[in-house]
Design an enzyme around this catalytic site. Structure first.
Site, PDB file in Angstrom:
ATOM      1  N   ARG A 144       0.848  -1.186   0.000  1.00 46.93           N
ATOM      2  CA  ARG A 144       0.000   0.000   0.000  1.00 46.93           C
ATOM      3  C   ARG A 144       0.885   1.237   0.000  1.00 46.93           C
ATOM      4  NH1 ARG A 144      -2.967  -2.978  -1.723  1.00 46.93           N
ATOM      5  NH2 ARG A 144      -5.008  -3.690  -0.974  1.00 46.93           N
ATOM      6  N   GLU A 173      -3.701   7.553  -6.152  1.00 51.47           N
ATOM      7  CA  GLU A 173      -3.542   7.027  -7.505  1.00 51.47           C
ATOM      8  C   GLU A 173      -4.674   7.518  -8.400  1.00 51.47           C
ATOM      9  OE1 GLU A 173      -3.347   2.783  -7.079  1.00 51.47           O
ATOM     10  OE2 GLU A 173      -1.526   2.848  -5.871  1.00 51.47           O
ATOM     11  N   HIS A 194       0.329   0.267 -10.416  1.00 51.99           N
ATOM     12  CA  HIS A 194      -0.501  -0.641  -9.620  1.00 51.99           C
ATOM     13  C   HIS A 194      -1.030  -1.798 -10.478  1.00 51.99           C
ATOM     14  CE1 HIS A 194      -3.096  -0.724  -5.726  1.00 51.99           C
ATOM     15  NE2 HIS A 194      -2.739  -1.947  -6.106  1.00 51.99           N
TER      16      HIS A 194
END
Length: 227
Positions: A144, A173, A194
């Site tokens: 994370r 993000e 990601h």
């Protein structure tokens, strides 16, 4: 929430593909690019890092952390594990040992992060942490984004407090235009958006897990994915 409601999850559906992607920054600190092919002479710029006999720190010994440890053990690395929620009994390999966070930070040549966001882990990797790492060490985060104080990492990379970092996750993000990770001119930072867990195999795994778990529930069998 109503009582007697059973929750299940598919937390490990993409654990294998995340683990696979995790190895890339550790195995070679620089991607194979046209620049490498074109600039043959200055080979010192593109030298890799040997993993054998290196200390790899695993922060968070859950499903992904365990897989990463097992794979890197096969490369001949020594594994340091920090996870306050497991016992030493769970570290059952001679090349692995459970350590406290300070020891891991000081001794690791690579740090691989696999932890959840909690009040204790938020901002765990800050400037003070990076300053205590080896200057030759690499930091990899696929967990994370908020476990890292991003401006502190930028500072540490610019000052060469650590050798480099690879990130697949960020506090917010997508990264905004002009974020220091993008515009800071950091030649020792590798970014991916990601996508470590993105794979057709992960989708299949998740579907199979879901269907099998429903079958177990209908048949009053113990569920496997409730934690």
């Amino acid at each position: 929430i109503a009582r007697n409601v059973t929750f299940a999850n598919r937390a490990i559906m993409n654990a294998d593909v995340i683990t696979d992607n995790e190895q890339a920054p550790a195995i070679k600190k620089t991607d194979v690019t046209w620049g490498m092919v074109k600039n043959v002479r200055p080979y010192h710029r593109f030298q890799g890092v040997q993993i054998k006999n290196k200390n790899v720190g695993i922060v968070g010994y859950g499903s992904i952390g365990r897989r990463v440890a097992k794979i890197l053990e096969g490369f001949g690395a020594y594994i340091l594990v920090y996870d306050p929620y497991i016992s030493r009994v769970e570290i059952d390999c001679p090349s692995m040992r459970k350590v406290d966070f300070e020891e891991l930070v000081a001794e690791a040549d690579f740090i691989s992060c696999h932890i959840k966001i909690t009040p204790e882990t938020r901002g765990l990797f800050n400037y003070d942490t990076f300053r205590k790492m080896k200057k030759s060490a690499y930091f990899v985060n696929n967990s994370r984004g908020a476990v890292v104080v991003e401006e502190d990492l930028v500072r540490a990379l610019k000052e060469r407090q650590i050798a480099g970092a690879a990130l697949d996750v960020f506090e917010y993000e997508p990264l905004y235009k002009g974020h220091p990770f993008i515009s800071g001119g950091l030649d020792n930072l590798l970014l991916t958006p990601h996508i470590s867990g993105a794979s057709p195999d992960a989708i299949v795994n998740g579907t199979v897990m879901l269907v099998d778990e429903i079958k177990r529930f209908i048949n009053n069998e113990p569920l496997l994915y409730t934690k």
